[in-house]
Structure formats: structure tokens, C-alpha cells
Design a protein around this motif. Structure first.
Motif: not given
Length: 137
Positions: A56, A59-60, A63, A121-123, A125-126
Motif C-alpha cells: 500500500r 502504491q501511494v 501514485e 488511498n485513492s478514496k 487522499i483528496d
């Protein structure tokens, strides 16, 4: 533990806590060497890809390195995600900023500014990046 007096018990407990903290704060280096071997050996890396917190965080990091850094909107350098390795990174946030982020946005970090990169994660991070941007501006 059994001690002759409560004072002696307190001293022994203090030493036990010190030993426990050092074990958790300074894990054996052979674990890191095993991970390094797995990640740098293509056959072993394929076997372990996509498992555990290391995957994980990797991946971060990937990305963040390959795309827009979501924290760039804050007008500050938050490339610590790509510069540092591991599950935790120092963000540079002050104690006051961390407390505000926790209280206003429910985004948690250690008061020293250390954040768990493995939890990004993608859910989320924003949302996390927006919270950071708001507390530093």
C-alpha cells in the motif's frame, strides 16, 4: 512481576517499559533486509506483490511520484510522500495544525506531524490533502 516494595516495583516496571519501547521503536534490521531482498529480486517480488502494508505504501509513493501531488494545491511542498519511504512520513505540520486537522476534519496524525502513509488511498487522499491545505493556509 513481583518486587520487594512498591518503589522497587515502579523502578523495575520503568525499565521493562524502556525495553519494550526500544523493541517496538527499533525493530531488528533483518526484517528490513528480508524486505529489501524480496523487493529487489524479481521472482520474489512477483510472489509478494500486492500484499501487506508495504504494498500500500509503495502504491501511494508510486501514485504520488507519477501523478499530481494532491497537496500541491496548498502552495507548500508536501513531496515528503515521494521523498520518504515506509509506512510513516514526517509531514512538516506543526502540533497546532495536526490538532486542527483532527478536530475539524477527522484526519489523524501524530502531534509531531508524522502521518501514516499506508492509510492513504485513492478514496481518501483528496480529502486528506484538502484538510492539510486548509490547516496550512
Amino acid at each position: 512481576m513481583i518486587a520487594a516494595s512498591s518503589e522497587e516495583g515502579a523502578r523495575v516496571l520503568s525499565q521493562i517499559k524502556r525495553l519494550v519501547r526500544s523493541n517496538y521503536s527499533n525493530p531488528p534490521t533483518h526484517g528490513g533486509q528480508i524486505v529489501a531482498t524480496v523487493l529487489t529480486t524479481p521472482e520474489l517480488r512477483r510472489c509478494g506483490a500486492g500484499t501487506g502494508a508495504d504494498a500500500r505504501t509503495h502504491q501511494v509513493h508510486e501514485e504520488a511520484a507519477g501523478g499530481e501531488n494532491p497537496c500541491a494545491r496548498a502552495g507548500a511542498d508536501f513531496n515528503f510522500v515521494t521523498r520518504q519511504r515506509g509506512m510513516f512520513s514526517y509531514s512538516g505540520l506543526t502540533k497546532e495544525q495536526v490538532i486542527r486537522m483532527r478536530e475539524e476534519f477527522a484526519v489523524y496524525a501524530i502531534e509531531s506531524g508524522r502521518i501514516c502513509v499506508a492509510a492513504l488511498n485513492s478514496k481518501n487522499i483528496d480529502y486528506s490533502a484538502d484538510a492539510i491545505a486548509k490547516v496550512i493556509s
